[in-house]
Design an enzyme around this catalytic site. Structure first.
Site, PDB file in Angstrom:
ATOM      1  N   THR A  52      16.311   9.811 -12.201  1.00 18.37           N
ATOM      2  CA  THR A  52      17.156  10.788 -11.554  1.00 18.37           C
ATOM      3  C   THR A  52      16.348  12.054 -12.049  1.00 18.37           C
ATOM      4  OG1 THR A  52      19.002   9.443 -12.021  1.00 18.37           O
ATOM      5  CG2 THR A  52      19.510  11.762 -11.749  1.00 18.37           C
ATOM      6  N   GLU A  75      22.243   3.682  -4.585  1.00 18.07           N
ATOM      7  CA  GLU A  75      23.187   3.827  -5.145  1.00 18.07           C
ATOM      8  C   GLU A  75      24.320   2.750  -5.258  1.00 18.07           C
ATOM      9  OE1 GLU A  75      23.369   5.678  -7.493  1.00 18.07           O
ATOM     10  OE2 GLU A  75      22.306   7.556  -7.079  1.00 18.07           O
TER      11      GLU A  75
END
Length: 595
Positions: free
Chosen positions: A398, A437
């Site tokens: 991330t 995701e």
């Protein structure tokens, strides 16, 4: 302030005294300080440039996020999503949305959820085989791993509400970097090679990652002409291009060709959401952080409050350790593990998308609830993981950045593709990577995801539902002033990394750089009695923890914290030495009206 600026102010004051026109003060510029902590040098340069051009923290955040989509493709993105926590005392908003965010106007804090959504075609059992077993890697790699992207819509909506510079102006740095290229770092080259090997045998459908990013070399100038064209369309048409226009059609055409789930209807229906941030009181600070569908804000407030409630118990254990020759680090590591077990048990049971389930946020962070949760914390032995139930009532990749402008506005932003380079799918003709995701849902309640985190029914897959996250963009306030802006990547370790960084600054009295570079430890309930650490622990501490019954694992990666701290004297900015980030504090001339 340098001598030239001082002389200029004195001469201006004398001029005013002689003319009597006090209103001329409106033309004088004063030097104030801004601060940025960014994951790479390109985003840092652009953030500084935007702030020095007169932009506010939101302008700098939007420009930086688009730059990272070019220069940090393993996590910076157009095809992913994220969260943004804001403090905006100096930004006048004439037409604020009448939503839950309005409840926080007294604090001037806001939270934008631009997390991905499950497509309309998604279903709870979509990653299970005929025997009700999870199909390996199907939620992680390839065309069915992606949720509906939220990044472009999120940046568009925050720009429309809070930015001061034109949208096209803010996208221009990213366009230029995509067109003209940037120098590939050793980190990007190494990660691309690792990812190429990792996905090689994990998709039954051929992927196109290698043709775009598979041959990167250190020092190579990487140009991305397809991405540049996409950014130009977005600069001209705003979010409409990405969700309704040419880019949307390119995305859907490629995904549908390979049995992907996202449709034009999914894209047209996507909106980012303004939500009420989690706000917790701790040691005189207001801790402002991410609400569901992030677990981060609740978990961080729980950890901080429980630690404070049990401080006497901890102090007694530390005193006993000193008398017996045990390391204090051993006791603190065990104490953190005890707290974290309880937090991750609550995470698995209670937390999910608040548009689908009722998340008892106020209850979970209340003093009474946390005193009850802390009663079972043991300082001399390990609590049994199997007996820790919820209370009654992301190689992770991330990226995060922290920005404070010269007026005191602040942005803490975390966004992601999930795994490095997401699903391994690049949208051909558009040049950007898609997220994976969908793995952040509970593909099967009770079964761990790629980060080893177990989820429950609250986070089960459903159409248009947002998957649970650990992203924790956080701002600490005190007496109406920003005291800290912090966040990090790191999958399930995000929560514990942010928690320990805050404690390092406030209670351990570390500088910003010391706080982000210090060793970190992590426990997430399961695997049982496993403590992860990075970069290292003293041999004595390892031996003592193993004698207590813990197993230890050195994580190759445990976050990349970007931290800004407001001290009594000045701002401090720090970028984690685990990454390649850049942190600066610098002067910005701002027009100031004086009577």
């Amino acid at each position: 302030m340098n001598l030239f600026k001082l002389q200029r102010l004195i001469m201006t004051a004398l001029l005013l005294a002689s003319t009597g026109f006090s209103s001329v003060w409106a033309n004088v510029h004063y030097a104030h300080y801004a601060a940025v902590a960014m994951p790479d040098k390109y985003s840092a340069q652009v953030a500084k440039q935007i702030l020095q051009q007169g932009g506010n923290a939101v302008d700098a955040a939007v420009a930086s996020a688009f730059v990272l989509a070019v220069t940090y493709p393993e996590a910076g993105n157009l095809g992913g999503g994220g969260f943004m926590t804001l403090y905006t005392p100096k930004i006048v908003v004439p037409n604020s949305p009448t939503d839950k965010d309005a409840e926080n106007n007294a604090l001037n804090v806001h939270f934008l959820d631009y997390r991905e959504q499950a497509p309309l075609a998604a279903s709870q059992d979509m990653y299970l085989d005929d025997n009700n077993q999870v199909i390996p890697y199907k939620s992680l790699v390839g065309y069915q791993a992606s949720g509906v992207p939220g990044t472009v819509m999120g940046l568009w909506q925050v720009h429309q509400r809070f930015a001061s510079l034109a949208w096209q102006t803010l996208l221009q740095p990213a366009i230029e970097l995509a067109q003209n290229g940037f120098e590939v770092s050793s980190q990007l080259a190494d990660r691309s090679q690792w990812f190429k090997r990792w996905i090689a045998d994990k998709s039954s459908t051929p992927l196109n990652f290698e043709s775009y990013f598979g041959g990167l070399k250190v020092g190579q100038v990487l140009k991305q002409p397809e991405l540049a064209k996409t950014l130009k369309r977005i600069a001209k048409q705003g979010a409409e291009d990405f969700y309704l226009g040419e880019t949307a059609k390119m995305m859907v055409k490629q995904l549908q060709k390979h049995d992907g789930l996202i449709t034009l209807q999914d894209l047209a229906g996507y909106q980012a959401k303004w939500r009420k941030p989690v706000v917790g009181e701790w040691l005189g600070y207001q801790v402002v952080s991410a609400p569901p569908p992030s677990s981060g804000g609740i978990a961080i407030v729980q950890l901080l409050k429980m630690k404070q409630q049990l401080v006497d118990k901890l102090d007694k254990a530390l005193l006993q350790a000193r008398k017996s020759g045990l390391s204090e680090t051993t006791i603190k590591t065990h104490f953190y593990a005890e707290l974290e077990k309880r937090v991750y048990a609550d995470r698995a049971h209670f937390l999910g998308d608040p548009d689908f389930i009722d998340v008892p946020v106020d209850k979970l962070i209340s003093d009474e609830y946390l005193r009850e949760r802390g009663q079972g914390v043991l300082l001399d032995e390990i609590s049994e993981s199997e007996l820790i139930k919820p209370g009654k009532i992301e190689l992770p990749e991330t990226t995060h950045f922290s920005i404070v402008d010269a007026q005191g506005n602040a942005v803490s932003n975390t966004y992601t593709l999930n795994m490095p380079f997401g699903s391994g799918v690049v949208i051909e003709g558009a040049g950007f990577l898609m997220n994976d995701e969908m793995d952040d849902f509970s593909t099967k309640p009770g079964v761990a995801n790629v980060f080893g985190v177990v989820g429950g029914q609250a986070n089960a897959i459903a159409p248009r539902k947002r998957m649970l996250s650990s992203m924790s963009p956080t701002i600490l306030l005190k007496d109406g002033q920003v005291q800290m802006v912090v966040g990090t990547p790191g999958g399930s370790t995000i929560i514990t990394s942010v928690f320990q960084t805050i404690v390092n600054v406030v209670e351990e009295r570390m500088s910003a750089q010391q706080a982000v570079d210090a060793p970190r430890v992590h426990h997430q309930l399961l695997p049982k009695d496993l403590i992860a650490y990075n970069p290292d622990l003293p041999d004595q501490v390892k031996q003592e923890l193993e004698l207590m019954g813990y197993s230890l694992k050195k994580n190759n990666y445990m976050g990349d914290v970007q931290l800004l701290v407001n001290t009594d004297k000045a701002w401090q900015a720090a970028s984690d030495n685990r990454g390649e980030g850049v942190a600066w504090v610098f002067e910005v001339d701002t027009p100031t009206s004086r009577p």
